[in-house]
Design a protein around this motif. Structure first.
Motif, mmCIF file in Angstrom:
data_model
loop_
_atom_site.group_PDB
_atom_site.id
_atom_site.type_symbol
_atom_site.label_atom_id
_atom_site.label_comp_id
_atom_site.label_asym_id
_atom_site.label_seq_id
_atom_site.Cartn_x
_atom_site.Cartn_y
_atom_site.Cartn_z
ATOM 1 N N TRP A 6 0.825 -1.214 0.000
ATOM 2 C CA TRP A 6 0.000 0.000 0.000
ATOM 3 C C TRP A 6 0.858 1.261 0.000
ATOM 4 C CZ3 TRP A 6 -0.824 3.715 4.030
ATOM 5 C CH2 TRP A 6 -1.885 4.594 3.791
ATOM 6 N N ASP A 99 -7.052 1.480 2.781
ATOM 7 C CA ASP A 99 -6.759 0.563 1.687
ATOM 8 C C ASP A 99 -7.971 -0.310 1.380
ATOM 9 O OD1 ASP A 99 -5.357 -0.754 -0.244
ATOM 10 O OD2 ASP A 99 -4.184 -1.991 1.138
ATOM 11 N N GLY A 153 -4.287 -5.511 3.202
ATOM 12 C CA GLY A 153 -5.040 -4.353 3.690
ATOM 13 C C GLY A 153 -5.987 -4.609 4.839
#
Length: 224
Positions: A6, A99, A153
């Motif tokens: 991310w 995310d 995430g």
């Protein structure tokens, strides 16, 4: 194929906040052929060194790719060497805060529908099977289930009882509108990942805490 981390994806998007870098990216993206440093610099009225720096930064961030070609009509010293050329990267880069991974959800749903259509199996059963297999595939080779979920995430955090709560749902907006479908998909995906990481599949347990993922990871000996 797993997504880049991310932080790397966010950095890549933020890279386009620089005006010169954004202009160079748009120049390369709009070209039918790969673009060289000299052509890019001339097109935007930049020093060659400046254009080279920003083009290479876009490559580093995964937004552009490099290929080498001999320049037609070039003469003089070094004219025989292939020139460094830039084109858009084949893989798209996307990032959201928090995310999310709606691309994965779309892939799982599409594959499940295709399987259901071709076999006559119920869509829900196809989705659970597809999600489980994808979880096993993506988590293969991961250091641990916790590491895998962090990379996808879920933001796993200790629950104080030997297990984990998943503070973020990668499919949040979809699960809000279609919890039955999306939570079943998510649970199957995580069970597949658990199996790939050598964890018992039943460690993936339901979670009803508002604002968290619909699944949690039960600690050993904890009720699931």
């Amino acid at each position: 194929m797993r997504r880049p981390p991310w932080t790397r994806r966010v950095t890549a998007i933020a890279s386009l906040g620089d005006e010169k870098r954004r202009q160079l990216f748009q120049l390369v993206a709009s070209s039918d052929t790969a673009v060289g440093r000299d052509d890019a610099a001339d097109a935007l009225g930049l020093p060659r060194s400046t254009a080279s720096f920003h083009l290479d930064k876009l490559v580093q961030d995964g937004l552009l790719a490099v290929e080498f070609h001999k320049s037609a009509g070039r003469t003089g010293p070094g004219s025989g060497r292939p020139a460094k050329m830039y084109r858009p990267a084949a893989n798209e880069v996307n990032a959201s805060v928090p995310d999310r991974n709606y691309d994965l959800a779309g892939e799982l749903l599409a594959v499940a529908i295709e399987h259901s259509t071709s076999t006559g199996e119920a869509v829900g059963d196809s989705l659970r099977m597809t999600s489980y297999r994808k979880g096993r595939e993506l988590a293969a080779g991961a250091g641990s289930l916790t590491e895998f979920m962090a990379g996808e995430g879920y933001d796993p955090r200790p629950d104080g009882e030997g297990g984990l709560v998943l503070a973020n749902c990668p499919f949040h907006r979809l699960s809000d509108g279609h919890p039955g479908v999306v939570c079943a998909m998510n649970g199957s995906f995580l069970r597949g990942a658990a199996a790939a990481c050598g964890e018992p599949e039943d460690c993936v347990a339901p979670n009803s805490v508002q604002g968290q993922c619909c699944a949690r990871i039960a600690g050993r000996g904890a009720p699931s």
